[in-house]
Design a protein around this motif. Structure first.
Motif, PDB file in Angstrom:
ATOM      1  N   ASN A 120       0.837  -1.197   0.000  1.00  0.00           N
ATOM      2  CA  ASN A 120       0.000   0.000   0.000  1.00  0.00           C
ATOM      3  C   ASN A 120       0.877   1.254   0.000  1.00  0.00           C
ATOM      4  OD1 ASN A 120      -2.010   1.980   0.420  1.00  0.00           O
ATOM      5  ND2 ASN A 120      -3.282   0.508   1.504  1.00  0.00           N
ATOM      6  N   ASN A 121       1.408   1.540  -1.189  1.00  0.00           N
ATOM      7  CA  ASN A 121       2.242   2.723  -1.355  1.00  0.00           C
ATOM      8  C   ASN A 121       2.087   3.236  -2.783  1.00  0.00           C
ATOM      9  OD1 ASN A 121       4.587   1.584  -3.095  1.00  0.00           O
ATOM     10  ND2 ASN A 121       4.440   0.131  -1.379  1.00  0.00           N
ATOM     11  N   ARG A 122       2.430   4.483  -2.978  1.00  0.00           N
ATOM     12  CA  ARG A 122       2.203   5.136  -4.275  1.00  0.00           C
ATOM     13  C   ARG A 122       3.077   4.565  -5.390  1.00  0.00           C
ATOM     14  NH1 ARG A 122       1.169   8.943  -0.424  1.00  0.00           N
ATOM     15  NH2 ARG A 122      -0.796  10.107  -0.667  1.00  0.00           N
ATOM     16  N   GLU A 123       4.287   4.122  -5.030  1.00  0.00           N
ATOM     17  CA  GLU A 123       5.186   3.594  -6.045  1.00  0.00           C
ATOM     18  C   GLU A 123       4.617   2.312  -6.658  1.00  0.00           C
ATOM     19  OE1 GLU A 123       7.057   6.401  -3.531  1.00  0.00           O
ATOM     20  OE2 GLU A 123       6.131   4.479  -2.946  1.00  0.00           O
ATOM     21  N   PHE A 130       1.512   1.302  -6.593  1.00  0.00           N
ATOM     22  CA  PHE A 130       0.242   1.595  -7.266  1.00  0.00           C
ATOM     23  C   PHE A 130       0.489   2.179  -8.657  1.00  0.00           C
ATOM     24  CE2 PHE A 130      -3.710   3.824  -8.170  1.00  0.00           C
ATOM     25  CZ  PHE A 130      -4.669   2.943  -7.688  1.00  0.00           C
ATOM     26  N   ALA A 131       1.478   3.052  -8.763  1.00  0.00           N
ATOM     27  CA  ALA A 131       1.791   3.663 -10.056  1.00  0.00           C
ATOM     28  C   ALA A 131       2.239   2.609 -11.067  1.00  0.00           C
ATOM     29  CB  ALA A 131       2.881   4.714  -9.877  1.00  0.00           C
ATOM     30  N   PRO A 160      -2.013   5.247   1.622  1.00  0.00           N
ATOM     31  CA  PRO A 160      -2.785   6.100   0.709  1.00  0.00           C
ATOM     32  C   PRO A 160      -4.017   5.482   0.057  1.00  0.00           C
ATOM     33  CG  PRO A 160      -0.779   5.339  -0.355  1.00  0.00           C
ATOM     34  CD  PRO A 160      -0.707   4.868   1.064  1.00  0.00           C
ATOM     35  N   TYR A 161      -4.166   4.155   0.145  1.00  0.00           N
ATOM     36  CA  TYR A 161      -5.264   3.523  -0.594  1.00  0.00           C
ATOM     37  C   TYR A 161      -6.126   2.637   0.298  1.00  0.00           C
ATOM     38  CZ  TYR A 161      -2.051   4.977  -4.240  1.00  0.00           C
ATOM     39  OH  TYR A 161      -1.203   5.718  -5.015  1.00  0.00           O
ATOM     40  N   LYS A 162      -7.403   2.574  -0.055  1.00  0.00           N
ATOM     41  CA  LYS A 162      -8.327   1.668   0.625  1.00  0.00           C
ATOM     42  C   LYS A 162      -8.050   0.240   0.163  1.00  0.00           C
ATOM     43  CE  LYS A 162     -11.932   5.207   0.327  1.00  0.00           C
ATOM     44  NZ  LYS A 162     -13.199   5.562  -0.340  1.00  0.00           N
ATOM     45  N   ASN A 163      -8.450  -0.724   0.977  1.00  0.00           N
ATOM     46  CA  ASN A 163      -8.281  -2.127   0.614  1.00  0.00           C
ATOM     47  C   ASN A 163      -9.586  -2.722   0.093  1.00  0.00           C
ATOM     48  OD1 ASN A 163      -5.524  -2.371   1.363  1.00  0.00           O
ATOM     49  ND2 ASN A 163      -6.123  -2.488   3.511  1.00  0.00           N
ATOM     50  N   ASN A 164     -10.414  -1.868  -0.488  1.00  0.00           N
ATOM     51  CA  ASN A 164     -11.724  -2.349  -0.945  1.00  0.00           C
ATOM     52  C   ASN A 164     -12.204  -1.538  -2.145  1.00  0.00           C
ATOM     53  OD1 ASN A 164     -13.783  -0.102  -0.043  1.00  0.00           O
ATOM     54  ND2 ASN A 164     -12.405  -0.401   1.699  1.00  0.00           N
ATOM     55  N   PHE A 165     -13.203  -2.090  -2.797  1.00  0.00           N
ATOM     56  CA  PHE A 165     -13.966  -1.365  -3.812  1.00  0.00           C
ATOM     57  C   PHE A 165     -15.388  -1.235  -3.275  1.00  0.00           C
ATOM     58  CE2 PHE A 165     -10.735  -3.467  -6.566  1.00  0.00           C
ATOM     59  CZ  PHE A 165     -10.140  -2.318  -7.059  1.00  0.00           C
TER      60      PHE A 165
END
Length: 219
Positions: free
Chosen positions: A15-18, A20-21, A71-76
């Protein structure tokens, strides 16, 4: 949905921006698939209800006031709102590995609506008890959930027979699903059936919130 769950499981570990990108094309593909699924449910639900809209929640978190800075949720998640002011209550679907559920209700009623509901339960609980004792309601949801004040709201008797309902600040219901159930071919059908099972509860609460204590229309 299998791709979505695999992505979320990896996101939980990264769960990090790198990360995810690097996986953004995969994420965008999943978002498109989810949108199709959520819209199918919207269409089916609209055949039985009057919906105002659909809101697909962003995966990006607002971390300004959170101790958890990932930075991100673990769900939709997706929400379906009913047409106000006459129809109240909101539907919600939460997709997360080992924590998926279909739910709905009244998450944050304003002070005026909350007082009206509490006054109704103070006066009479026959209708709500009839709804919550229905076999389908019990099978899917068990009971009405939601945060509550510790004793009794101001102006209410803490020894009132319906104090457990009166104490609530939220009135929500929830049906949990295993990962196997979510990934099965029947999940869309079961999700819709679950949402429709909330209708008696929603219709009753809508009637309460659109009338005064004498039953006179407010709108």
């Amino acid at each position: 949905m299998k791709k979505a769950f695999e992505f979320l499981k990896q996101l939980q570990k990264n769960n990090n921006r790198e990360w995810f990108a690097q996986h953004k094309p995969e994420y965008e593909s999943i978002v498109k698939e989810n949108k199709v699924f959520f819209n199918h449910i919207y269409t089916e639900l609209q055949e039985h209800d009057h919906l105002k809209g659909i809101h697909i929640f962003r995966i990006h978190k607002d971390v300004r006031f959170s101790k958890d800075k990932t930075p991100y949720k673990n769900n939709f998640g997706v929400g379906y709102s009913r047409s106000k002011p006459m129809l109240r209550g909101g539907y919600y679907i939460h997709l997360e590995p080992n924590n998926s559920f279909v739910g709905g209700g009244f998450w944050g009623p304003d002070a005026k609506d909350l007082l009206r509901v509490r006054k109704e339960f103070e006066l009479n609980t026959t209708e709500i008890e009839k709804i919550t004792s229905d076999k389908t309601f019990i099978k899917y949801f068990g009971e009405i959930e939601g945060d509550a004040v510790k004793t009794a709201p101001r102006g209410f008797d803490k020894s009132h027979p319906a104090i457990d309902l009166i104490r609530k600040k939220q009135y929500v219901v929830m049906r949990k699903f295993t990962d196997k159930e979510v990934l099965s071919d029947s999940f869309q059908k079961e999700a819709v059936l679950t949402l429709l099972a909330m209708r008696p509860f929603f219709n009753y609460m809508s009637e309460v919130l659109t009338t005064d204590l004498n039953g006179e229309p407010l709108f």
